[in-house]
Design an enzyme around this catalytic site. Structure first.
Site, PDB file in Angstrom:
ATOM      1  N   GLU A 132      -3.342 -13.231  -3.248  1.00 17.33           N
ATOM      2  CA  GLU A 132      -3.631 -13.139  -4.684  1.00 17.33           C
ATOM      3  C   GLU A 132      -2.540 -13.817  -5.508  1.00 17.33           C
ATOM      4  OE1 GLU A 132      -5.022  -8.993  -5.869  1.00 17.33           O
ATOM      5  OE2 GLU A 132      -4.374  -8.728  -3.807  1.00 17.33           O
ATOM      6  N   GLU A 192       0.836  -1.198   0.000  1.00 16.47           N
ATOM      7  CA  GLU A 192       0.000   0.000   0.000  1.00 16.47           C
ATOM      8  C   GLU A 192       0.871   1.249   0.000  1.00 16.47           C
ATOM      9  OE1 GLU A 192      -3.281   0.117   2.722  1.00 16.47           O
ATOM     10  OE2 GLU A 192      -3.493  -2.065   2.805  1.00 16.47           O
ATOM     11  N   THR A 214       1.542  -2.579  11.466  1.00 19.18           N
ATOM     12  CA  THR A 214       1.528  -1.926  10.156  1.00 19.18           C
ATOM     13  C   THR A 214       2.882  -1.233  10.036  1.00 19.18           C
ATOM     14  OG1 THR A 214      -0.843  -1.499  10.402  1.00 19.18           O
ATOM     15  CG2 THR A 214       0.307  -0.274   8.678  1.00 19.18           C
ATOM     16  N   ARG A 243      -4.633 -13.800   7.197  1.00 22.55           N
ATOM     17  CA  ARG A 243      -5.817 -14.130   6.388  1.00 22.55           C
ATOM     18  C   ARG A 243      -6.736 -15.136   7.061  1.00 22.55           C
ATOM     19  NH1 ARG A 243      -5.833  -9.750   3.432  1.00 22.55           N
ATOM     20  NH2 ARG A 243      -3.966  -9.532   2.140  1.00 22.55           N
ATOM     21  N   GLN A 256      -8.647 -13.292   9.567  1.00 20.26           N
ATOM     22  CA  GLN A 256      -9.544 -12.376   8.854  1.00 20.26           C
ATOM     23  C   GLN A 256     -10.795 -13.099   8.351  1.00 20.26           C
ATOM     24  OE1 GLN A 256      -7.591 -10.420   5.579  1.00 20.26           O
ATOM     25  NE2 GLN A 256      -9.373  -9.189   5.015  1.00 20.26           N
ATOM     26  N   ASP A 286       0.507  -3.311   5.093  1.00 21.86           N
ATOM     27  CA  ASP A 286      -0.607  -3.643   5.993  1.00 21.86           C
ATOM     28  C   ASP A 286      -0.618  -5.170   6.192  1.00 21.86           C
ATOM     29  OD1 ASP A 286      -2.961  -3.731   7.427  1.00 21.86           O
ATOM     30  OD2 ASP A 286      -4.245  -3.512   5.667  1.00 21.86           O
TER      31      ASP A 286
HETATM   32 MN    MN Z   1      -5.092  -2.971   3.791  1.00 15.94          MN
END
Ligand code: MN
Length: 438
Positions: free
Chosen positions: A384, A212, A268, A248, A251, A244
């Site tokens: 991804e 990011e 972060t 997973r 999450q 960030d």
């Molecule tokens: Mn993020």
């Protein structure tokens, strides 16, 4: 919106020789800000400006009378241990300081001897988090990331119907934001194993990254007073790199109905250097929407945003495993992309965040959201890149990775380059995964 001026002239050279080397992140056309102190010392942190492989110490500069007027006021504000006071001064002061620095650091400048005494080598510096971050908001501005990850979490319904209308975000956690060099323990928590009826408690097995950009707010807005899009960029101090980190498996179990929580707030990492919007001016691009997509609602639309709301910032993620480190190897590139692919611009994020009257304050931080590009090799997260862990990444030394393993370091780099402009960079944003606490 920052226009090009004498500080962007690609022909400018500095009397700091390392600033003139091809490929440096910090030529005289960049002039980003950080807070630092001498490595291993108990000195107070203070603001600094990168020039070549050196830092211009703003506290040392503030003790001289080299600058005057608005630039001198900005130097005094930048001499503090956080940059909030400088950020609060506003775009006029930032511009005045940049111009004064550019002129004083140029070859032949009369100020050379005075400023030379204020330089500290970057190799001898430790950096701090550059601002007191009151609030941290993470957005979701890559439609490619939203589609890819949506497909993994909800195969039947990847992109939710609000995505193309409203900049999606959530309020994150400021306390666990650290600066490049940060290491953190693998988070522990609840996960629901595939097919299980009940969750288990333990260390995350699916620790991921998110590539990011961070957006630091400069001047804030009063509670109840939205920032119109025509004024939005005037509130932005600059951009940094941001990772960030995301668990997973935590999450997937926790994120409905209120969004990410403990899967994100354990750490972060941001780069120490904040590149100002003014420095990025040569790298603006038109903000384009595909013909078939809805155009932004009027409050998220302006002529300037359409003409030059996007930024072409090259981004790269490197992975360094313990085996590679022990062999003396550098990190392996696992992703290359550009910020130009973002679905929403910086100005749209500021305006949307405040449209309900929410007040932003100097030093607040936005995360752009994972900046995946249109193809899979441009994806900014392992979930991804490995299609949900199904296709491991093969690394050049023969190792493979689905998610991060203990000891892995992740390095984000960013830069801008094109013909006719000086190449400028963001330095790096590095973080390392430690084993979970037992
Ligand atoms: Mn993020």
């Amino acid at each position: 919106m920052s226009a090009l001026n004498e500080t962007h002239d690609p022909a400018l050279r500095s009397w700091v020789a390392s600033a003139n080397l091809t490929g440096t992140d910090f030529p005289i056309q960049n002039l980003p800000f950080a807070v630092f102190r001498r490595r291993g010392s108990a000195q107070a942190f203070r603001g600094g400006v990168a020039i070549g492989d050196q830092i211009l110490d703003l506290a040392a500069l503030a003790a001289t009378s080299v600058f005057s007027g608005e630039a001198a006021v900005a130097v005094q504000a930048g001499a503090q241990d956080k940059l909030n006071a400088l950020m609060a001064l506003g775009a006029g002061a930032w511009r005045a300081l940049r111009l004064a620095l550019s002129r004083a650091l140029r070859e032949g400048a009369a100020e050379q001897a005075m400023l030379d005494a204020c330089l500290v080598p970057q190799s001898e510096a430790d950096y701090g988090v550059p601002a007191r971050i009151g609030d941290y908001t993470d957005f979701y501005t890559s439609v490619h990331h939203a589609t890819n990850i949506g497909r993994l979490f909800r195969p039947d319904n990847p992109l939710l119907p609000n995505y193309k209308w409203v900049p999606i975000g959530y309020h994150g956690r400021a306390s666990s934001i650290g600066v490049s060099g940060q290491s953190f323990h693998r988070p522990v928590g609840q996960t629901l194993p595939p097919g299980a009826a009940q969750p288990v408690f333990g260390a995350s097995q699916r620790l991921d990254i998110e590539l990011e950009l961070g957006i630091f707010l400069g001047t804030g807005n009063a509670l109840g007073e939205p920032v119109p899009i025509t004024q939005a960029e005037g509130h932005v101090f600059g951009l940094c790199l941001l990772n960030d980190w995301s668990a997973r498996d935590l999450q997937a179990w926790e994120y409905q109905p209120l969004g990410p929580f403990l899967s994100k707030n354990f750490a972060t990492t941001i780069s120490p250097w904040i590149v100002t919007l003014e420095a990025l001016a040569p790298y603006r691009l038109p903000f384009l929407r595909p013909e078939a997509d809805p155009q932004p609602l009027p409050y998220l639309d302006s002529e300037a945003n359409r003409q030059q709301g996007a930024l072409d910032i090259q981004l790269q993620v490197g992975l360094l495993t313990p085996t590679m480190r022990d062999a003396g190897q550098g990190d392996a590139t696992i992703c290359r992309t550009s910020y130009r692919h973002a679905y929403w611009t910086v100005a749209q994020l500021v305006t949307h965040h405040t449209v309900n009257g929410c007040n932003l304050q100097p030093g607040d931080l936005f995360g752009s959201g994972t900046l995946s590009g249109p193809t899979l090799d441009q994806a900014g997260a392992l979930i991804e890149l490995t299609t949900g862990g199904k296709h491991p990444l093969e690394l050049p030394n023969g190792e493979s990775r689905t998610y991060l393993e203990d000891g892995d370091a992740v390095v984000i780099r960013g830069w801008c380059e094109k013909a006719g402009a000086a190449r400028i960079g963001f330095g790096e944003c590095r973080g390392t995964v430690l084993p979970a606490r037992s």
